[in-house]
Design an enzyme around this catalytic site. Structure first.
Site, mmCIF file in Angstrom:
data_model
loop_
_atom_site.group_PDB
_atom_site.id
_atom_site.type_symbol
_atom_site.label_atom_id
_atom_site.label_comp_id
_atom_site.label_asym_id
_atom_site.label_seq_id
_atom_site.Cartn_x
_atom_site.Cartn_y
_atom_site.Cartn_z
ATOM 1 N N TYR A 1 -8.958 -6.797 12.559
ATOM 2 C CA TYR A 1 -8.483 -6.511 11.447
ATOM 3 C C TYR A 1 -8.471 -7.592 10.413
ATOM 4 O O TYR A 1 -8.230 -8.858 10.474
ATOM 5 C CB TYR A 1 -7.069 -6.036 11.633
ATOM 6 C CG TYR A 1 -6.259 -5.579 10.446
ATOM 7 C CD1 TYR A 1 -6.431 -4.241 10.033
ATOM 8 C CD2 TYR A 1 -5.406 -6.276 9.772
ATOM 9 C CE1 TYR A 1 -5.885 -3.828 8.882
ATOM 10 C CE2 TYR A 1 -4.897 -5.861 8.316
ATOM 11 C CZ TYR A 1 -5.056 -4.616 8.026
ATOM 12 O OH TYR A 1 -4.588 -4.092 6.792
ATOM 13 N N ASN B 1 -17.156 29.105 -21.387
ATOM 14 C CA ASN B 1 -17.911 28.158 -20.905
ATOM 15 C C ASN B 1 -17.751 27.989 -19.274
ATOM 16 O O ASN B 1 -16.532 28.511 -18.756
ATOM 17 C CB ASN B 1 -17.117 26.868 -21.438
ATOM 18 C CG ASN B 1 -17.806 26.397 -22.818
ATOM 19 O OD1 ASN B 1 -18.771 26.850 -23.249
ATOM 20 N ND2 ASN B 1 -16.822 25.917 -23.605
ATOM 21 N N LYS C 1 -16.853 31.191 -27.617
ATOM 22 C CA LYS C 1 -17.389 30.641 -26.441
ATOM 23 C C LYS C 1 -16.558 30.922 -25.113
ATOM 24 O O LYS C 1 -15.454 30.863 -24.988
ATOM 25 C CB LYS C 1 -17.354 28.905 -26.646
ATOM 26 C CG LYS C 1 -18.562 28.845 -27.563
ATOM 27 C CD LYS C 1 -19.295 27.262 -27.231
ATOM 28 C CE LYS C 1 -19.935 27.406 -26.058
ATOM 29 N NZ LYS C 1 -20.691 26.139 -25.924
ATOM 30 N N ASN D 1 -1.799 -2.727 13.213
ATOM 31 C CA ASN D 1 -3.137 -2.632 13.204
ATOM 32 C C ASN D 1 -3.787 -1.451 13.931
ATOM 33 O O ASN D 1 -4.516 -0.733 13.528
ATOM 34 C CB ASN D 1 -3.669 -4.120 13.888
ATOM 35 C CG ASN D 1 -3.578 -5.348 12.759
ATOM 36 O OD1 ASN D 1 -3.086 -4.972 11.829
ATOM 37 N ND2 ASN D 1 -3.944 -6.453 13.278
ATOM 38 N N SER E 1 -13.294 27.177 -25.786
ATOM 39 C CA SER E 1 -13.885 26.093 -26.748
ATOM 40 C C SER E 1 -12.509 26.162 -27.794
ATOM 41 O O SER E 1 -12.172 27.351 -28.023
ATOM 42 C CB SER E 1 -15.049 26.384 -27.224
ATOM 43 O OG SER E 1 -14.892 25.439 -28.472
ATOM 44 N N GLU F 1 -19.671 23.189 -14.154
ATOM 45 C CA GLU F 1 -19.976 21.789 -14.594
ATOM 46 C C GLU F 1 -19.385 20.529 -13.813
ATOM 47 O O GLU F 1 -19.484 19.787 -13.572
ATOM 48 C CB GLU F 1 -19.638 21.744 -16.203
ATOM 49 C CG GLU F 1 -20.534 22.354 -16.838
ATOM 50 C CD GLU F 1 -19.954 22.750 -18.259
ATOM 51 O OE1 GLU F 1 -20.160 22.023 -19.153
ATOM 52 O OE2 GLU F 1 -19.263 23.753 -18.567
ATOM 53 N N THR G 1 -40.228 26.858 -8.843
ATOM 54 C CA THR G 1 -40.791 25.370 -8.537
ATOM 55 C C THR G 1 -40.799 24.474 -9.834
ATOM 56 O O THR G 1 -40.991 25.214 -10.842
ATOM 57 C CB THR G 1 -41.924 25.205 -7.733
ATOM 58 O OG1 THR G 1 -43.066 25.546 -8.486
ATOM 59 C CG2 THR G 1 -41.757 26.129 -6.541
ATOM 60 N N HIS G 2 -40.352 23.320 -9.884
ATOM 61 C CA HIS G 2 -40.359 22.641 -11.333
ATOM 62 C C HIS G 2 -39.670 23.409 -12.187
ATOM 63 O O HIS G 2 -39.894 23.243 -13.447
ATOM 64 C CB HIS G 2 -41.761 22.441 -11.887
ATOM 65 C CG HIS G 2 -42.756 21.936 -10.669
ATOM 66 N ND1 HIS G 2 -42.989 20.420 -10.586
ATOM 67 C CD2 HIS G 2 -43.592 22.388 -9.743
ATOM 68 C CE1 HIS G 2 -43.740 20.247 -9.694
ATOM 69 N NE2 HIS G 2 -44.077 21.437 -8.924
ATOM 70 N N LYS H 1 -8.192 3.459 2.124
ATOM 71 C CA LYS H 1 -7.590 4.839 2.001
ATOM 72 C C LYS H 1 -7.766 5.650 0.864
ATOM 73 O O LYS H 1 -7.841 6.817 0.772
ATOM 74 C CB LYS H 1 -6.065 4.422 2.178
ATOM 75 C CG LYS H 1 -5.640 3.934 3.708
ATOM 76 C CD LYS H 1 -4.152 3.572 3.811
ATOM 77 C CE LYS H 1 -4.165 2.610 4.772
ATOM 78 N NZ LYS H 1 -4.992 1.626 4.908
ATOM 79 N N GLN I 1 -7.292 -2.436 4.132
ATOM 80 C CA GLN I 1 -6.262 -1.553 3.289
ATOM 81 C C GLN I 1 -6.853 -0.792 2.188
ATOM 82 O O GLN I 1 -6.167 0.125 1.826
ATOM 83 C CB GLN I 1 -5.035 -2.522 3.063
ATOM 84 C CG GLN I 1 -4.112 -1.893 2.119
ATOM 85 C CD GLN I 1 -2.887 -2.612 1.971
ATOM 86 O OE1 GLN I 1 -2.135 -2.869 2.742
ATOM 87 N NE2 GLN I 1 -2.562 -3.022 0.786
ATOM 88 N N SER J 1 0.941 -1.008 0.079
ATOM 89 C CA SER J 1 0.059 -0.015 0.040
ATOM 90 C C SER J 1 0.989 1.566 -0.035
ATOM 91 O O SER J 1 0.310 2.284 0.024
ATOM 92 C CB SER J 1 -0.912 0.083 1.380
ATOM 93 O OG SER J 1 -0.272 -0.089 2.262
HETATM 94 N N1 ARG Z 1 -0.948 -1.542 4.985
HETATM 95 C C1 ARG Z 1 -1.998 -2.229 6.166
HETATM 96 C C2 ARG Z 1 -3.461 -1.293 5.951
HETATM 97 O O1 ARG Z 1 -3.172 0.050 5.549
HETATM 98 C C3 ARG Z 1 -1.453 -1.799 7.476
HETATM 99 C C4 ARG Z 1 -2.216 -2.846 8.551
HETATM 100 C C5 ARG Z 1 -1.375 -4.222 8.061
HETATM 101 N N2 ARG Z 1 -1.385 -4.944 9.057
HETATM 102 C C6 ARG Z 1 -1.346 -6.461 9.087
HETATM 103 N N3 ARG Z 1 -1.478 -7.181 10.130
HETATM 104 N N4 ARG Z 1 -1.129 -7.106 7.917
HETATM 105 O O2 ARG Z 1 -4.576 -1.719 6.370
#
Ligand code: ARG
Length: 463
Positions: free
Chosen positions: A317, A285, A283, A110, A277, A290, A155-156, A325, A322, A23
């Protein structure tokens, strides 16, 4: 380099797995929170006698150096480090040796990731709330300048009754105010520290979770370790709050798009916040509005994606989390830039109040006022009043004018029951000001709504 967790493994992990599992390429966004959490953890371990002072000092100094390297763009994030937590811990140990290996005592990734992510969402919550207040401030100033600016209330999407522009803008503000309040509430609910929960069951060391909670600015530590490492409600709160903000923004944006068209001609965006444009040289815009309207799509997508990730997950966990995020990072960035640019676009736009007023004369907006006049002042039953008003409308249409433009005498010729003074109730501004009930559109009521909101604004800003 061997993985920090590779003790029991005899073979290196597969490259494809590394790529799939890692990650780091996105959770490096959390580096500041990770270092902040580790510093607080090291302080606490030392004060509980688990680290010596010199170990603590080496860790803090090492973490600060790493922060400097990341800030200057010198730090290398490697896929093989898997995530931001192992990346920083690995670099620390390389830098300071043995003491670095002790940092992870009484903690797990965790609770570490739960902490980092929570700190990030709380910081984002504050940032977004500040921007909401800035946008509200701009809208209230515009509203204040336009409590007399006549506008066809709809309205509408059809002309309905005369209002003033300020009243319409205050209606926009109300949604943003609720967004702000919703975020203040969830900030309080989520302001608890998961750090020290360990993998899922707490830790067998005499640690002090209150100490880390308070040094990191939390109200208190979370109550249950298992819940702390499992739940992502705080992230879902933020995604929902951002979805609501973007929904409100999309509705404002839609009106701004309409209002800037030739057909409406109510507003013009400044050149600075308009686009051209590539083929049609004439134009200009409203791309900003938008895009603002369109951005709600990704905000809702991110909310639904995380709801689905969390659905059916067993405690505690799971690696599925993961996936929490990227969507949150994306929604936060979307909300921040959207609030900023909408604010700027509003501060720089031109309002064509004569055009608004001219358009309010289309569609016989004061027809209801005429019917009410017949009932209240001429003793005509409502059903008949409705009919007579219809005749007046038909007469105006045959002349190609709005009923507010008819002369008193010609109106009274249509039906003998129409009494003197009818002309005044057909006047658009008089009609707008007649709606003087609490919360109504009269200039006076609009001004009082603005005053209330401005008082609220300075209260939340100063309190
Ligand atoms: N990269 C993991 C996450 O974002 C961190 C936690 C990982 N913990 C584990 N026991 N593998 O969730």
């Amino acid at each position: 380099m061997a993985k920090l967790w590779a003790g029991r493994f005899s073979k290196d992990s597969n490259k494809l797995l590394d790529e799939f599992n890692a990650s780091i390429m996105f959770d490096k966004e959390l580096w500041k929170q990770d270092i902040q959490g580790s510093k607080a953890h090291a302080q606490m371990l030392c004060s509980c006698g688990i680290l010596t002072e010199s170990e603590r000092d080496a860790i803090i100094k090492g973490l600060e150096e790493i922060a400097g390297e990341i800030e200057r763009g010198e730090f290398v994030f490697r896929l093989s480090d898997e995530d931001i937590h192992m990346s920083i811990e690995g670099a620390l140990t390389q830098k300071i040796g043995e003491a670095g290996k002790k940092l992870h005592t009484a903690r797990s990734r965790n609770d570490q990731v739960a902490l980092d992510f929570r700190l990030y969402t709380l910081k984002s919550n504050s940032q977004i709330r500040t921007l909401l207040l800035e946008l509200i401030d701009t809208l209230l100033s515009l509203a204040k300048e336009n409590t007399q600016t006549l506008l066809a209330g709809m309205t509408h999407l059809q002309h309905a009754q005369p209002i003033n522009l300020g009243f319409h803008l205050v209606a926009w503000v109300m949604g943003l105010k609720r967004d702000y309040e919703r975020m203040s509430e969830s900030y309080k609910r989520n302001n608890f520290s998961p750090l020290g929960s360990g993998a899922l069951a707490g830790v067998p060391y005499a640690t002090d979770r209150n100490m880390t909670a308070s040094s990191l600015g939390f109200f208190a530590p979370t109550l249950n370790a298992m819940d702390s490492v499992s739940e992502r409600d705080f992230a879902l709160d933020l995604l929902y709050e951002i979805s609501m903000i973007m929904m409100h923004i999309s509705r404002m944006a839609e009106e701004l798009v309409l209002w800037s068209s030739y057909e409406f001609g109510y507003i013009s965006f400044s050149d600075e916040y308009s686009t051209g444009s590539s083929i049609m040289p004439q134009k200009k815009n409203p791309d900003v509005a938008e895009l603002l309207r369109g951005k709600s799509g990704r905000a809702y997508g991110n909310l639904i994606a995380l709801l689905v990730v969390m659905k059916g997950l067993p405690l505690a966990y799971n690696k599925d989390t993961q996936e929490d995020k990227e969507g949150v990072f994306d929604s936060v960035k979307t909300a921040i830039i959207s609030l900023e640019i909408l604010n700027k676009a509003l501060q720089t736009l031109t309002i064509h109040s004569e055009r608004m007023e001219q358009m309010a004369k289309i569609g016989h907006l004061t027809a209801t006022d005429l019917a009410d006049f017949l009932v209240q002042k001429c003793n005509v039953p409502f059903r008949e009043a409705h009919h007579i008003t219809g005749q007046v409308v038909a007469y105006a249409e045959s002349k190609g004018v709005d009923i507010s433009e008819l002369e008193e005498s010609e109106i009274r010729e249509i039906d003998t029951r129409i009494k003197e003074g009818v002309k005044s109730v057909l006047d658009l501004r008089a009609s707008m000001n007649a709606r003087d009930s609490y919360g109504g559109t009269s200039s006076k009521q609009t001004q009082s709504q603005i005053n209330t909101l401005q008082a609220w604004l300075s209260e939340v800003r100063n309190g």
